[in-house]
Scaffold this active site. Structure first.
Site: not given
Length: 458
Positions: A126, A164, A166, A168-169, A242-243, A399
């Site tokens: 993703g 994993d 990912d 979004e969203y 968290t960025y 990242w």
């Protein structure tokens, strides 16, 4: 008899020590690094992380994958896992995102695992550009099952250790043309459970432990648009992104990844959300800390044309300046990596480094260039890693790995803060002695000495 007893006692003691020695090599915290397939990963020591998430794979839908609004070429033909175009790949099948580079990069991951046998590699599916059809995939039992089974086939074929997701969203957010539906909230959980079921089935077949993780948003809406408590029971780790709290899309400068709230951010009407609040929100929504991984950016956000009306003014504690548009960037306009900043920008070429003691992050400003840059450095990472240990979180997510400097300064800071040993100098696995073999060599030597002494005593 006393010598025999002493020898047996020594063997017993060493047998107790061996598991301890092996456990000493095991790492309590995780460092999960994203490897972006479009960026070469040079000067990298595979022993510096515990997990690598390879970004990204996509899903096939109507014979295509990708996103027409993305900057990577839009919609692309689907291929098999050897990179050959196929016209009959069913909807919801996990496919290579960029076969021309992915296959070589995934071979590099296999080489990394020879250097670091404990390294776990996962395929991340993703991401920002390729989440367009994940809502469609999650809506039916058939496509959820196909996605899960093809994801397992992907990691088995390419010798990987997990998946994993990912997305979004779910429900809202991401790129403008992404498919969304209110049912995404429940379907996200169902899709993850289907993947977990397929991984469990694969484990029973080949005896290998497979991982399932997700990348989650730091945004408040994500907490309401997902069933995080249920998700946490299914997955091994939740990696919070968290960025990107602030960037040049905002007319006022802020921080890319502030650890704590700065009261001045509220005063100047800057987005007040921060890393600590995102972590707290996940925990309050049912995620146990030992499954929570804090995201750490190795890149910077920049603003241009700052403070146009007063060239002398520099507001303290983070700037909070009126700006318009992107600043410079070596990755793209408005984005630098840490390696470039360290070489060319920090306290160089008119830029001065400042520290926001409330948010616990640095920033750079050039009055001459009227450019503001928010980034993370060893000082801010020490603060964030301390937060990880103080709150008993699982570890750190990065990242992305190519953006560190050649000495892996940022990675070393994280490892030191998590009390992980310094990685060994990279060498071929056959050159690194196994602790188990060392143990048996010691035991064997002692046994020979004992037998010789017994024979001599006779």
């Amino acid at each position: 008899m006393s010598r025999y007893t002493a020898f047996i006692s020594l063997i017993f003691v060493l047998s107790l020590i061996l598991p301890t020695l092996i456990q000493a090599n095991e790492q309590n915290h995780v460092i999960i690094g994203y490897y972006a397939g479009w960026t070469p990963l040079n000067h990298f020591n595979p022993q510096s992380v515990t997990h690598i998430n390879y970004a990204f794979a996509d899903v096939c839908w109507d014979g295509k994958h990708g996103n027409p609004e993305a900057s990577d070429g839009g919609l692309l033909p689907c291929t098999d896992l050897h990179g050959k175009e196929q016209n009959d790949i069913p909807n919801g099948t996990v496919v290579l995102g960029a076969p021309a580079t992915d296959l070589a990069n995934l071979d590099k991951l296999k080489a990394f695992k020879k250097v670091n046998p404990q390294l776990k590699t996962l395929i991340s599916i993703g991401g920002w550009s390729w989440s367009m059809n994940l809502s469609l995939v999650a809506r039916t039992v058939e496509t959820r099952k196909r996605f899960a089974e093809s994801a397992v086939t992907f990691i088995q074929t390419l010798d990987m250790d997990g998946v994993d997701l990912d997305w979004e969203y779910p429900v809202g957010g991401g790129m403008r043309n992404n498919h969304h539906d209110p049912s995404d909230k429940q379907n996200f959980t169902l899709l993850l459970q289907e993947i977990r079921n397929a991984l469990d089935k694969a484990e029973q077949k080949d005896g290998k432990k497979y991982l399932l993780t997700i990348a989650s948003s730091a945004g408040l809406s994500y907490l309401e648009n997902t069933e995080l408590e249920k998700v946490a029971h299914i997955v091994d780790y939740i990696n919070i992104m968290t960025y990107d709290f602030n960037g040049s899309w905002s007319p006022i400068t802020g921080h890319n990844a502030p650890l704590f709230e700065d009261p001045k951010a509220v005063l100047y009407e800057v987005h007040p959300h921060h890393v600590a609040a995102a972590v707290k929100g996940h925990i309050e929504h049912g995620v146990p800390p030992h499954k929570l991984v804090m995201g750490l950016p190795f890149y910077a956000r920049s603003w241009g044309n700052c403070n146009p009306e007063d060239e002398e003014q520099l507001l303290e504690n983070g700037g909070y300046l009126p700006c318009s548009g992107n600043g410079g960037g070596n990755l793209e306009p408005g984005t630098y990596d840490y390696n470039f900043l360290e070489k060319h920008v920090i306290n160089q070429n008119g830029f001065k480094r400042y520290w926001n003691n409330a948010a616990k992050v640095p920033y750079l400003y050039s009055k001459e260039k009227r450019e503001f840059i928010s980034y993370d450095d060893p000082d801010s990472l020490k603060e964030k890693v301390h937060f990880i240990t103080e709150n008993a979180l699982a570890g750190a997510m990065i990242w992305e790995l190519s953006e560190d400097d050649q000495s892996q300064t940022l990675l070393s800071t994280i490892r030191n803060g998590l009390d992980l040993p310094e990685p060994e100098t990279t060498q071929h696995p056959e050159e690194r002695p196994s602790i188990i073999w060392i143990y048996f060599i010691i035991i064997g030597t002692l046994l020979v000495i004992f037998l010789l002494r017994v024979r001599k005593s006779k």
